[in-house]
Motif scaffolding. Structure first.
Motif, mmCIF file in Angstrom:
data_model
loop_
_atom_site.group_PDB
_atom_site.id
_atom_site.type_symbol
_atom_site.label_atom_id
_atom_site.label_comp_id
_atom_site.label_asym_id
_atom_site.label_seq_id
_atom_site.Cartn_x
_atom_site.Cartn_y
_atom_site.Cartn_z
ATOM 1 N N SER A 229 21.194 23.567 19.142
ATOM 2 C CA SER A 229 22.783 23.299 19.007
ATOM 3 C C SER A 229 22.595 21.782 18.445
ATOM 4 O O SER A 229 21.976 21.148 18.727
ATOM 5 C CB SER A 229 23.796 23.344 20.008
ATOM 6 N N VAL A 230 23.026 21.945 17.078
ATOM 7 C CA VAL A 230 22.773 20.654 16.072
ATOM 8 C C VAL A 230 23.848 19.679 15.781
ATOM 9 O O VAL A 230 25.165 20.365 15.435
ATOM 10 C CB VAL A 230 22.014 21.398 14.980
ATOM 11 N N VAL A 231 23.805 18.471 15.995
ATOM 12 C CA VAL A 231 24.669 17.766 15.426
ATOM 13 C C VAL A 231 24.200 16.866 14.329
ATOM 14 O O VAL A 231 23.106 16.405 14.249
ATOM 15 C CB VAL A 231 24.990 16.552 16.381
ATOM 16 N N LEU A 232 24.936 17.098 13.064
ATOM 17 C CA LEU A 232 24.263 16.280 11.805
ATOM 18 C C LEU A 232 25.155 15.113 11.584
ATOM 19 O O LEU A 232 26.260 15.198 11.054
ATOM 20 C CB LEU A 232 24.222 17.277 10.740
ATOM 21 N N VAL A 233 24.559 13.833 11.493
ATOM 22 C CA VAL A 233 25.417 12.783 11.294
ATOM 23 C C VAL A 233 24.985 12.348 9.686
ATOM 24 O O VAL A 233 23.981 11.792 9.685
ATOM 25 C CB VAL A 233 24.869 11.573 12.461
ATOM 26 N N SER A 234 25.973 12.572 9.281
ATOM 27 C CA SER A 234 25.761 12.543 7.566
ATOM 28 C C SER A 234 26.399 11.403 6.741
ATOM 29 O O SER A 234 27.533 11.249 7.079
ATOM 30 C CB SER A 234 26.081 13.870 7.020
#
Ligand code: PMT
Length: 404
Positions: A229-234
């Protein structure tokens, strides 16, 4: 290794079509179920019979070949397949797919596909470098298609440059990574940072860098594909986030710091691929700075070192830093491991061709605290991402065996 996996290969009309015989036979040895669709032009380079014998399945070329069958088997297969690979993908086929033209079985199959589609471009170097082709490839990437990097060297047309179809073993490698049987990151919470932060000077100007976010987005994509489960802080990026990934959009190093720290404790893996500004203007002007006689001095102050702070807070997390260097890559990268309490660092020499900022590929070396290093050749950023995750997976499994 590929038992139970359905690989649908679309062959279009390029000289490299002959390599597909080897590819199909390698996939069969790995126990994949292989189906082949060819364009009419492809049959000028290799016969359907060769690929039918090797794949042990009928090869389809025409849309309405078998008028006795009401179903269109290869369209169904495009939905069932674990991966559709178009190899070689000619400029013509790439152009058609990029613009939604479906005027033969291969392009119709791609349009109807609900699965991952990868394209392996192969053509003359000038065709490959043509901005129209590059625009089409970028369009396809932004729509979620995987685009494999062609090799460089002597081309069949007599020119030298990029445009060679990757060798069959490289194609197999990509297929394995892409359809990886195990979701080996299932239940793992991964936070990835990507892109270049922007540090405002006044309401219309900022300091930033050349990061496009491609490396970080590729890591997020690979992690999600492997079940994390991925959180991408972009930081700002012109890219479509991979499906199934939670995206937190930030602008400055300060924003990124806040977002990462808020989510840090709940993560198992933190991978910092973002290019975070080290300095920001001490004062942000409320109004546009007007030009005046002479120069202008802007005083800068340090931004928060997010990776350093993560290293201080680290408990069970696997912490991965990136190092973008232009000289003394190994020395500087190794120094960061200790300074920032990292489990590993991914170093890229951004002065190398095909590595670093804005490129489709990267060339990285991974350094570990104990001195071990893993070198990776030039590969697409997605394949680098899979390689980095392979290494992260090993650290995770060691950590899980340690008493908590
Ligand atoms: O985005 P692309 O165009 O695909 O380009 C990819 C990339 C070159 C940006 C990527 O591969 C890469 O190298 N990212 C790290 C860039 C960088 O800022 O390196 P650095 O050596 O300056 O920083 C070292 C590490 O500290 C990085 O993990 C960085 O995210 C982190 N850092 C840096 C400064 C800061 N204030 N806080 C941080 O957390």
């Amino acid at each position: 290794m590929l038992r139970g996996k359905i690989i649908l290969i679309g062959v279009s009309g390029g000289i490299a079509a002959y390599k597909i015989a080897d590819l199909v036979s390698r996939l069969k040895k790995l126990e994949a179920e292989v189906h082949v669709v060819m364009t009419r032009a492809a049959t000028e380079f290799i016969t359907p019979l060769t690929l039918a014998v090797l794949s042990q399945n009928p090869v389809a070329v025409e849309m309405f070949e078998d008028t006795t069958r009401p179903d269109i088997q290869h369209i169904e297969l495009a939905q069932k397949a674990d991966l559709v690979l178009i190899a070689p993908a000619t400029a013509n086929v790439i152009g058609k797919i990029a613009h939604g033209i479906a005027d033969d079985l291969l392009t119709t199959m791609v349009m109807a596909s609900t699965t991952k589609v990868a394209l392996a471009p192969s053509m003359n170097v000038h065709m490959y470098e043509n901005p129209i082709l590059q625009e089409n490839l970028n369009r396809l990437r932004s729509l979620g298609y995987q685009v494999l990097e062609p090799g460089a060297g002597f081309l069949a047309c007599g020119d030298t440059g990029r445009g060679r179809l990757p060798e069959p073993e490289e194609l197999v490698d990509h297929i394995i990574k892409s359809v990886k049987a195990e979701k080996d990151f299932q239940g793992v919470r991964v936070l990835v940072t990507a892109g270049g932060t922007r540090e405002p000077i006044d309401p219309i100007r900022y300091i930033s860098n050349r990061s496009t976010g491609k490396m970080g987005y590729a890591i997020a994509e690979a992690a999600a594909e492997r079940g994390a489960s991925v959180v991408l802080v972009s930081a700002p990026a012109q890219l479509t986030p991979p499906p199934g990934v939670e995206v937190i959009r930030v602008t400055s190093a300060g924003d990124m710091h806040q977002a990462v720290m808020q989510r840090f404790n709940e993560c198992d893996v933190v991978i910092k691929a973002a290019a975070v500004a080290d300095y920001r203007p001490r004062q942000i002007a409320d109004q546009k700075i007007k030009k005046m006689e002479g120069g202008l001095k802007i005083e800068l102050e340090r931004t928060p070192d997010i990776l350093f702070e993560c290293g201080q807070r680290k408990q069970h997390q696997v912490l991965v830093g990136f190092a973008a260097e232009t000289e003394n890559v190994e020395e500087y990268a190794k120094k960061k491991i200790g300074q920032k309490n990292l489990d590993m660092i991914v170093a890229n020499d951004v002065s190398q061709d095909g590595a670093g900022f804005g490129t489709e590929t990267n060339i990285v070396t991974i350094f570990y605290p104990g001195g071990k290093k893993v070198e990776m050749p030039r590969m697409s950023k997605l394949d680098v991402a899979f390689g980095v995750l392979d290494e992260v997976g090993k650290i995770l499994s060691v950590k899980r065996k340690e008493p908590q």
